[in-house]
Write a protein that holds these residues in place. Structure first.
Motif: not given
Length: 249
Positions: A3-16, A21-31
């Motif tokens: 319980d409590g272990d985080f498992e992402p629903t998507l493997d980012i490395s497998l995405l186009p 790049d959009r995920v990276k942009a979202l991280k920058k926005v989050q920052f």
């Protein structure tokens, strides 16, 4: 997984690549949010510094009453009664009769001619030990706390990078220090190694002062008892290291 272990629903490395790049942009926005939060907590600290002076004045009044230097009267004691209802009193009387000896031992410090409120901080910390202090106080540490007269705090300024707790003791049989201190260091900005995990200032290090124990009275040199947890694992009972939480003292 546990319980409590985080498992992402998507493997980012497998995405186009375009999606990555959009995920990276979202991280920058989050920052950007993180940087705003840092400014927010900076202003909160300025408010803390302002109001700490008022808390200090109020707590000085508390100390006078606890120590017996001031006897409150008139409007000072104008507060709703804490007395129980008649039914509650009857039930309490029955319990008192059944536990007469225990009651006498507990209340022997509180008589009509008693000055102030003896062992105020001892009872305060003991009552908070399980729910707030994570059982930091062990039973063999309790006698030393009977001499604890006051707890004060000093906030660092202007940066919110730490605070110090001061534990003021009356003369006692355990150590010669009149004041024990515990200094806490805060990380008030995001951790460069984990820039998106910022959740406000956090304690990352603390240091207690040297305790000058009287001969044979070192409470840290006691046999450590192992307690069995629900999971069946043994753990060492936690040592007293004056209050490891920051509170509005």
């Amino acid at each position: 997984s546990s319980d409590g272990d985080f498992e992402p629903t998507l493997d980012i490395s497998l995405l186009p690549k375009a999606v990555k790049d959009r995920v990276k942009a979202l991280k920058k926005v989050q920052f950007e949010t993180i940087k705003v939060e840092e400014e927010y907590y900076k202003e909160i600290h300025a408010i803390d510094l302002k109001y700490q002076k008022q808390y200090d004045d109020i707590n000085a009044k508390r100390l006078k009453i606890i120590s017996g230097k001031h006897e409150p009267t008139g409007d000072e004691i104008d507060w709703p009664s804490d007395e129980e209802s008649e039914d509650d009193k009857d039930e309490k009387n029955e319990k008192d009769l059944a536990n007469g000896v225990k009651k006498m031992n507990l209340y022997k410090d509180y008589q009509e001619d008693t000055k102030g409120i003896p062992k105020f901080w001892y009872h305060t910390l003991k009552n908070a030990n399980d729910d707030v202090l994570a059982s930091t106080i062990s039973p063999h540490d309790e006698p030393a706390l009977e001499s604890l007269m006051d707890i004060t705090v000093t906030l660092k300024a202007p940066e919110n990078n730490g605070f110090t707790l001061f534990f003021h003791f009356a003369e006692n049989e355990y150590f010669t220090n009149s004041v024990l201190t515990k200094e806490y260091e805060l990380r008030n900005l995001h951790d460069p190694e984990c820039p998106l995990e910022y959740d406000g200032p956090e304690i990352f290090r603390s240091k207690g002062c040297k305790i000058d124990w009287k001969e044979g009275m070192d409470l840290t040199n006691k046999k450590v008892v192992l307690k069995r947890t629900k999971a069946g694992r043994d753990r060492k009972s936690t040592r007293l290291n004056p209050v490891t939480i920051r509170s509005r003292m």
